[in-house]
Design an enzyme around this catalytic site. Structure first.
Site, PDB file in Angstrom:
ATOM      1  N   SER A   1      34.996  67.103  60.202  1.00  0.00           N
ATOM      2  CA  SER A   1      33.927  68.046  60.613  1.00  0.00           C
ATOM      3  C   SER A   1      34.228  69.090  59.400  1.00  0.00           C
ATOM      4  CB  SER A   1      34.311  68.568  61.822  1.00  0.00           C
ATOM      5  OG  SER A   1      33.628  70.060  62.039  1.00  0.00           O
TER       6      SER A   1
ATOM      7  N   HIS B   1      30.692  65.303  59.557  1.00  0.00           N
ATOM      8  CA  HIS B   1      30.075  66.150  60.896  1.00  0.00           C
ATOM      9  C   HIS B   1      30.111  67.535  60.567  1.00  0.00           C
ATOM     10  CE1 HIS B   1      30.118  66.399  65.264  1.00  0.00           C
ATOM     11  NE2 HIS B   1      30.671  67.430  65.132  1.00  0.00           N
TER      12      HIS B   1
ATOM     13  N   ASP C   1      28.838  71.152  62.205  1.00  0.00           N
ATOM     14  CA  ASP C   1      28.788  71.972  63.507  1.00  0.00           C
ATOM     15  C   ASP C   1      27.921  73.309  63.373  1.00  0.00           C
ATOM     16  OD1 ASP C   1      30.710  70.276  65.276  1.00  0.00           O
ATOM     17  OD2 ASP C   1      32.149  70.861  63.830  1.00  0.00           O
TER      18      ASP C   1
ATOM     19  N   MET D   1      26.466  76.400  65.297  1.00  0.00           N
ATOM     20  CA  MET D   1      26.653  77.343  66.414  1.00  0.00           C
ATOM     21  C   MET D   1      25.963  78.417  66.422  1.00  0.00           C
ATOM     22  SD  MET D   1      31.105  77.068  66.319  1.00  0.00           S
ATOM     23  CE  MET D   1      31.865  75.538  66.300  1.00  0.00           C
TER      24      MET D   1
ATOM     25  N   HIS E   1      25.560  68.235  64.451  1.00  0.00           N
ATOM     26  CA  HIS E   1      26.143  68.661  66.103  1.00  0.00           C
ATOM     27  C   HIS E   1      25.443  70.109  66.378  1.00  0.00           C
ATOM     28  CE1 HIS E   1      29.618  69.537  69.044  1.00  0.00           C
ATOM     29  NE2 HIS E   1      28.394  69.569  69.735  1.00  0.00           N
TER      30      HIS E   1
ATOM     31  N   MET F   1      25.268  72.913  68.698  1.00  0.00           N
ATOM     32  CA  MET F   1      25.530  73.836  69.501  1.00  0.00           C
ATOM     33  C   MET F   1      24.650  74.915  69.645  1.00  0.00           C
ATOM     34  SD  MET F   1      29.695  73.396  69.132  1.00  0.00           S
ATOM     35  CE  MET F   1      29.603  72.846  67.369  1.00  0.00           C
TER      36      MET F   1
ATOM     37  N   MET G   1      32.130  65.315  74.247  1.00  0.00           N
ATOM     38  CA  MET G   1      33.153  66.493  73.815  1.00  0.00           C
ATOM     39  C   MET G   1      34.459  66.353  74.546  1.00  0.00           C
ATOM     40  SD  MET G   1      31.423  68.159  71.675  1.00  0.00           S
ATOM     41  CE  MET G   1      32.903  69.213  71.420  1.00  0.00           C
TER      42      MET G   1
ATOM     43  N   ASP H   1      34.811  64.224  69.882  1.00  0.00           N
ATOM     44  CA  ASP H   1      34.945  65.268  68.984  1.00  0.00           C
ATOM     45  C   ASP H   1      35.750  66.538  69.842  1.00  0.00           C
ATOM     46  OD1 ASP H   1      34.383  67.474  67.409  1.00  0.00           O
ATOM     47  OD2 ASP H   1      32.170  67.925  67.923  1.00  0.00           O
TER      48      ASP H   1
HETATM   49  C1  DX5 Z   1      34.127  71.997  68.139  1.00  0.00           C
HETATM   50  C2  DX5 Z   1      33.305  71.400  66.998  1.00  0.00           C
HETATM   51  C3  DX5 Z   1      34.162  70.233  66.549  1.00  0.00           C
HETATM   52  C4  DX5 Z   1      35.357  70.849  65.784  1.00  0.00           C
HETATM   53  C5  DX5 Z   1      36.344  70.047  65.944  1.00  0.00           C
HETATM   54  O1  DX5 Z   1      33.142  72.665  68.968  1.00  0.00           O
HETATM   55  O2  DX5 Z   1      32.239  70.502  67.712  1.00  0.00           O
HETATM   56  O3  DX5 Z   1      33.521  69.594  65.636  1.00  0.00           O
HETATM   57  O4  DX5 Z   1      35.101  71.214  64.427  1.00  0.00           O
HETATM   58  O5  DX5 Z   1      37.461  70.632  65.665  1.00  0.00           O
HETATM   59  P1  DX5 Z   1      39.051  69.964  65.741  1.00  0.00           P
HETATM   60  O6  DX5 Z   1      39.098  68.461  65.143  1.00  0.00           O
HETATM   61  O7  DX5 Z   1      39.941  70.778  65.022  1.00  0.00           O
HETATM   62  O8  DX5 Z   1      39.229  70.111  67.308  1.00  0.00           O
HETATM   63 ZN    ZN Z   2      31.218  69.134  66.462  1.00  0.00          ZN
END
Ligand code: DX5
Ligand code: ZN
Length: 217
Positions: A7, A32, A34, A36, A65, A67, A136, A174
């Site tokens: 990620s 990956h 993310d 947000m 991903h 969010m 998750m 994840d």
């Molecule tokens: C968290 C993200 C993850 C994050 C995971 O909300 O969806 O993808 O980057 O990070 P680690 O592997 O550090 O838990």
């Molecule tokens: Zn993620």
């Protein structure tokens, strides 16, 4: 052996290309990304421009991903930016079926995501529509959190449904993934592991990718 999806949330944004090339050459199958929105989760990260910028520099599967609330507002944009997989949270829209239809209509891999507090039964009606399910293993929103072991049972449930119904989606995990936490999830049926801080906060990210793979041989 599990597929690994570093990620970029924990990567070095100023030297992002260098970090991406490192994990690409190091054998990671997915990257990956993310997204947000400061509403579905508190943090803000980055948008479709990042996917567009990353697309030409790697052939890794771009695993986006979302969010974000009402993710259907952004599906076309991320598909056009070059995403290979788009993940939408079942909790983020009353229209998860429509959102997955929209992703499939763009010929992008559709993924449904569930938070730790959401049961597998909630997404059972849409499992035939997806290429991947993301379970998750932390509450979404931040990197560097601790893996929640109670989520492993949901991976096993999903794997059972997958066998019973003859479906062939990947099961991704994840949050809090490292060479130790990945083992139980892999045994339960996980096929793709996202890892952010474990990979990118290390001096040798490739060694960390290999350690996840070695733990799931
Ligand atoms: C968290 C993200 C993850 C994050 C995971 O909300 O969806 O993808 O980057 O990070 P680690 O592997 O550090 O838990
Ligand atoms: Zn993620």
């Amino acid at each position: 052996m599990i597929k690994v999806a570093p990620s970029i949330l924990s990567a070095d944004y100023v030297n992002l290309q260098k970090d991406i090339e490192k994990v690409d050459k190091g054998g990671a199958e997915y990257l990956h990304i993310d997204i947000m929105d400061g509403s579905f989760v508190p943090a803000l990260s980055y948008g479709p421009g990042w996917v567009k910028a990353i697309r030409p520099i790697t052939d890794m599967v771009l695993d986006v991903h979302l969010m974000v609330d009402q993710p259907e507002r952004y599906i076309d944009t991320f598909a056009d930016a070059g995403a290979d997989i788009i993940g939408v949270h079942a909790e983020a829209t009353p229209h998860i079926h429509r959102a997955l239809q929209m992703i499939n209509n763009k010929n992008v891999g559709a993924e449904v995501v569930i938070n730790p507090g959401t049961p597998v039964s909630f997404i059972e009606p849409v499992l035939h529509m997806v290429k991947q399910v993301l379970v998750m293993t932390v509450n979404p929103g931040f990197g560097g959190q601790k893996f929640l072991p109670e989520t492993v049972e949901k991976i096993a449930q999903l794997n059972q449904i997958k066998q019973e119904k003859g479906l062939d989606f990947d099961i991704e995990i994840d949050g809090g993934v490292n060479s130790e936490t990945v083992v139980a999830a892999y045994k339960a049926g996980a096929t793709v592991a996202v890892a952010g801080s474990y990979v990118f906060n290390a001096d040798d990210p490739v060694a960390k990718i290999n350690s996840i793979k070695d733990a799931t041989k």
